[in-house]
Motif scaffolding. Structure first.
Motif, PDB file in Angstrom:
ATOM      1  N   GLN A   1      55.810   1.440  45.361  1.00 29.40           N
ATOM      2  CA  GLN A   1      56.884   1.603  46.004  1.00 29.40           C
ATOM      3  C   GLN A   1      58.116   1.253  45.656  1.00 29.40           C
ATOM      4  O   GLN A   1      59.246   1.744  45.842  1.00 29.40           O
ATOM      5  CB  GLN A   1      56.531   0.560  47.270  1.00 29.40           C
TER       6      GLN A   1
ATOM      7  N   HIS B   1      59.345   1.731  42.737  1.00 28.45           N
ATOM      8  CA  HIS B   1      59.940   2.801  41.943  1.00 28.45           C
ATOM      9  C   HIS B   1      60.164   4.068  42.518  1.00 28.45           C
ATOM     10  O   HIS B   1      60.270   5.290  42.023  1.00 28.45           O
ATOM     11  CB  HIS B   1      58.739   3.010  40.711  1.00 28.45           C
ATOM     12  N   CYS B   2      59.988   4.091  43.884  1.00 26.91           N
ATOM     13  CA  CYS B   2      60.171   5.292  44.524  1.00 26.91           C
ATOM     14  C   CYS B   2      61.521   5.500  45.107  1.00 26.91           C
ATOM     15  O   CYS B   2      62.306   4.407  45.419  1.00 26.91           O
ATOM     16  CB  CYS B   2      59.147   5.329  45.947  1.00 26.91           C
ATOM     17  N   ASP B   3      62.064   6.595  45.026  1.00 25.66           N
ATOM     18  CA  ASP B   3      63.425   7.004  45.922  1.00 25.66           C
ATOM     19  C   ASP B   3      63.439   6.963  47.261  1.00 25.66           C
ATOM     20  O   ASP B   3      62.217   7.372  47.449  1.00 25.66           O
ATOM     21  CB  ASP B   3      63.900   8.188  45.009  1.00 25.66           C
ATOM     22  N   PRO B   4      64.211   6.951  47.699  1.00 23.47           N
ATOM     23  CA  PRO B   4      64.246   7.177  49.374  1.00 23.47           C
ATOM     24  C   PRO B   4      63.793   8.658  49.845  1.00 23.47           C
ATOM     25  O   PRO B   4      63.080   8.606  50.836  1.00 23.47           O
ATOM     26  CB  PRO B   4      65.742   6.900  49.908  1.00 23.47           C
ATOM     27  N   ALA B   5      63.762   9.523  48.996  1.00 20.83           N
ATOM     28  CA  ALA B   5      63.517  10.815  49.283  1.00 20.83           C
ATOM     29  C   ALA B   5      61.896  11.078  48.930  1.00 20.83           C
ATOM     30  O   ALA B   5      61.362  12.021  49.492  1.00 20.83           O
ATOM     31  CB  ALA B   5      64.348  11.708  48.344  1.00 20.83           C
ATOM     32  N   ASP B   6      61.533  10.273  48.282  1.00 20.74           N
ATOM     33  CA  ASP B   6      60.044  10.020  48.079  1.00 20.74           C
ATOM     34  C   ASP B   6      59.154   9.362  49.187  1.00 20.74           C
ATOM     35  O   ASP B   6      58.411   8.751  49.101  1.00 20.74           O
ATOM     36  CB  ASP B   6      59.337   9.302  46.725  1.00 20.74           C
ATOM     37  N   GLU B   7      59.073  10.341  50.270  1.00 15.87           N
ATOM     38  CA  GLU B   7      58.480  10.214  51.426  1.00 15.87           C
ATOM     39  C   GLU B   7      56.943  10.024  51.337  1.00 15.87           C
ATOM     40  O   GLU B   7      56.311   9.292  52.169  1.00 15.87           O
ATOM     41  CB  GLU B   7      58.894  11.080  52.450  1.00 15.87           C
TER      42      GLU B   7
END
Length: 106
Positions: free
Chosen positions: A88, A90-96
């Motif tokens: 989590q 390493h996730c961008d907000p776009a990585d839904e």
């Protein structure tokens, strides 16, 4: 060999019971199709076919024994948390569709 396999996904199978058991155990443990094929020395198409047959058989058995059963009086639900693709942090907000997810099973 045919009579004892009647009503199972192995009815017209040419593989031994041991090989099919090994193949399905590998799939159930999360091994991929190609990896399972290498481990049991079978073709990936064979692994897919038996995985689909066993899955459909489990679905049908569930529908017959649980879903449509008037005698079912209780059900158990469970959940598990797992990572999808990456952590989590390493996730961008776009990585839904990535990061930590809960899986609920009934």
């Amino acid at each position: 060999m045919g009579a004892e396999r009647k009503g199972t996904p192995l009815l017209h199978s040419h593989l031994s019971d041991e090989k099919v058991d090994s193949l399905l155990e590998h799939l159930a443990e999360g091994c991929g199709v190609r990896q399972t094929g290498r481990l049991v020395k079978g073709h990936r198409d064979t692994v897919m076919r038996y995985g689909c047959l066993a899955g459909q058989h489990a679905h049908d058995a569930h529908d017959e024994l649980v879903d449509f059963s008037l005698s079912t009086r209780e059900a158990q639900f469970d959940e598990k948390w797992s990572l999808v693709a990456k952590k989590q942090a390493h996730c961008d907000p776009a990585d839904e569709q990535k990061g930590g997810w809960w899986d609920h099973v009934g």
